[in-house]
Enzyme design. Structure first.
Site, mmCIF file in Angstrom:
data_model
loop_
_atom_site.group_PDB
_atom_site.id
_atom_site.type_symbol
_atom_site.label_atom_id
_atom_site.label_comp_id
_atom_site.label_asym_id
_atom_site.label_seq_id
_atom_site.Cartn_x
_atom_site.Cartn_y
_atom_site.Cartn_z
ATOM 1 N N PRO A 98 1.899 3.960 -3.908
ATOM 2 C CA PRO A 98 0.475 3.822 -4.237
ATOM 3 C C PRO A 98 0.306 3.229 -5.642
ATOM 4 O O PRO A 98 0.339 3.935 -6.643
ATOM 5 C CB PRO A 98 -0.047 5.261 -4.165
ATOM 6 N N ASP A 126 3.024 3.827 -10.456
ATOM 7 C CA ASP A 126 3.204 4.594 -9.218
ATOM 8 C C ASP A 126 2.416 5.894 -9.383
ATOM 9 O O ASP A 126 2.784 6.744 -10.196
ATOM 10 C CB ASP A 126 4.690 4.882 -8.999
ATOM 11 N N HIS A 127 1.324 6.031 -8.620
ATOM 12 C CA HIS A 127 0.429 7.171 -8.808
ATOM 13 C C HIS A 127 1.077 8.500 -8.426
ATOM 14 O O HIS A 127 0.563 9.571 -8.759
ATOM 15 C CB HIS A 127 -0.859 6.968 -8.002
ATOM 16 N N ARG A 128 2.221 8.443 -7.740
ATOM 17 C CA ARG A 128 2.930 9.682 -7.420
ATOM 18 C C ARG A 128 3.600 10.260 -8.662
ATOM 19 O O ARG A 128 3.950 11.443 -8.683
ATOM 20 C CB ARG A 128 3.991 9.414 -6.343
#
Length: 421
Positions: free
Chosen positions: A220, A393-395
């Site tokens: 994401p 990376d939104h994680r």
């Protein structure tokens, strides 16, 4: 007893290889450690080396042919021995021969023939389905080691902890054979010709396609852009280059690498890898710098960039970029980055977004430095400005976390003395 020569996994991400040139022909005598063929992997050209003495027979892969990892490409037989037909499409059998049976195959040897030789008791682990102990798998995962590249000496070719320790001790950079670059793949428009041209994918282009599919799809992405005043950095660069004289030049890219590495030491949350069940936060800073090559892109790694001088970074970056364009990089020179930088400023690109290179959690896209009218202390004046876009990376990285990192990076570029604090 005849010994099969397999197409080995010669790089961490290799799934198939293209035979560039055979150095030994059908019927030629070979000794352990002799270079049999040059193989184009997804990143470089490597040597396929014999692991047995005898006569090369049943060469099944022609020059220019692409063969899957684990396929039999030839046989090494005893003089006068009768061997059956070999097909390069036949995969290596799952069951490895028993220890000490003499089944030794072939292996990459980037150095001397002696380094490529493997004791007769060693059996290569299955190239497509690796057998390894649970401890070895855990150690390999933590160290980022591809088990396909490790020769197993345990029962049935199983990779053990001892094999990984031995590989770590023996591993060292070595020069690869320099080969001519392939001809440009760009289609040429001809009058009265076909309406289109189909150009086969090169190994590196195949890898790029797969890597992008595993990045843009599952990861994401979100993007943050900032604009940096580069006046002080430009003045500092001019002063440094004047002082260095003939000893070398510092580029803007070198300054950006140094500033990025230093900013990452203050924002460890951005210097991270996303793993299947955990996030790895790195204490060391290894910067991957994107380099355009003839058939695609590769990211050589400047290790411990935060600890190196600008001149040191500049010299290393220049050498790595040259080796990348000549396809002479070793796997340890383009793997293991904790964060990456892609710079298209030299192509007069003002701003763009870059694709994250997993398992890294971030990458910055650097545009060109341009003169822009800006207001400084109430006065309109021309200043050298630079746009930087960070892909996150939104994680791993939240918006505020990425923004804080970019703010620190901006402060260091706008005031290079801040890197001394």
């Amino acid at each position: 007893m005849a010994t099969n020569v397999y197409m080995e996994a010669l790089s961490p991400t290799m799934e198939e290889g293209r035979v560039v040139k055979w150095h030994k022909r059908d019927g030629d005598p070979v000794k352990t450690g002799d270079t049999l063929a040059e193989v184009e992997t997804d990143k470089a050209v490597m040597d396929l080396v014999a692991r047995a003495d005898g006569v090369l027979r049943q060469v099944a892969a022609a020059e220019g042919q692409t063969v899957a990892v684990g396929s039999v490409v030839a046989v090494i037989a005893a003089p006068g021995e009768t061997v059956g037909a070999v097909s390069a499409s036949a995969p290596k059998p799952t069951a490895a021969p028993a220890r000490g049976s003499g089944e030794r195959g072939a292996v990459v040897n980037p150095g001397s023939g002696e380094r490529g030789a493997v004791p007769s008791a060693a059996v290569p682990a299955d190239a497509t389905r690796v057998k390894a102990s649970p401890l070895a798998r855990r150690i390999a995962k933590d160290a980022g080691v591809d088990l396909k590249l490790v020769t197993g000496t345990g029962p049935g070719g199983r990779v053990t902890k001892r094999d990984l320790e031995a590989r770590a001790v023996a591993a060292e950079p070595a020069l690869q054979r320099e080969v001519p670059l392939p001809a440009p793949r760009s289609p040429v428009v001809t009058q009265g010709g076909e309406a289109y041209q189909d150009v086969p994918l090169t190994q590196i282009r195949k890898t790029i396609a797969k890597r992008l599919a595993t990045s843009l799809g599952p990861i994401p992405h979100f993007f943050l852009t900032t604009e940096v005043d580069m006046e002080r950095a430009s003045e500092a660069r001019d002063a440094l280059n004047k002082q260095l004289g003939d000893q070398g030049k510092v580029s803007f890219n070198d300054i950006i690498i140094k500033a990025t590495a230093h900013a990452l030491t203050k924002h460890r949350a951005c210097n991270a890898w996303f793993q299947e069940d955990h996030i790895r936060y790195w204490n060391e800073v290894h910067i991957g710098m994107a380099v355009a090559v003839e058939d695609g892109l590769i990211t050589p790694v400047i290790r411990n960039a935060d600890l190196k001088s600008l001149a040191g970074i500049g010299g290393e970056a220049k050498e790595l970029a040259e080796r990348a364009r000549n396809r002479r990089l070793q796997p340890n020179e383009y793997t293991g980055a904790t964060f990456s930088i892609s710079n298209l400023g030299m192509f007069d690109i003002d701003q763009f977004t870059a694709v994250i290179n997993p398992p890294e959690a971030g990458i910055i896209a650097v545009g060109s430095i341009v003169q822009k009218p800006v207001v400084v202390e109430g006065q309109l004046t021309a200043r050298r400005r630079l746009r930087i876009t960070m892909s996150c990376d939104h994680r791993v990285i939240d918006g505020a976390t990425g923004a804080a990192f970019l703010r620190t990076l901006k402060q260091m570029l706008e005031n290079p003395l801040a890197m001394l604090l």
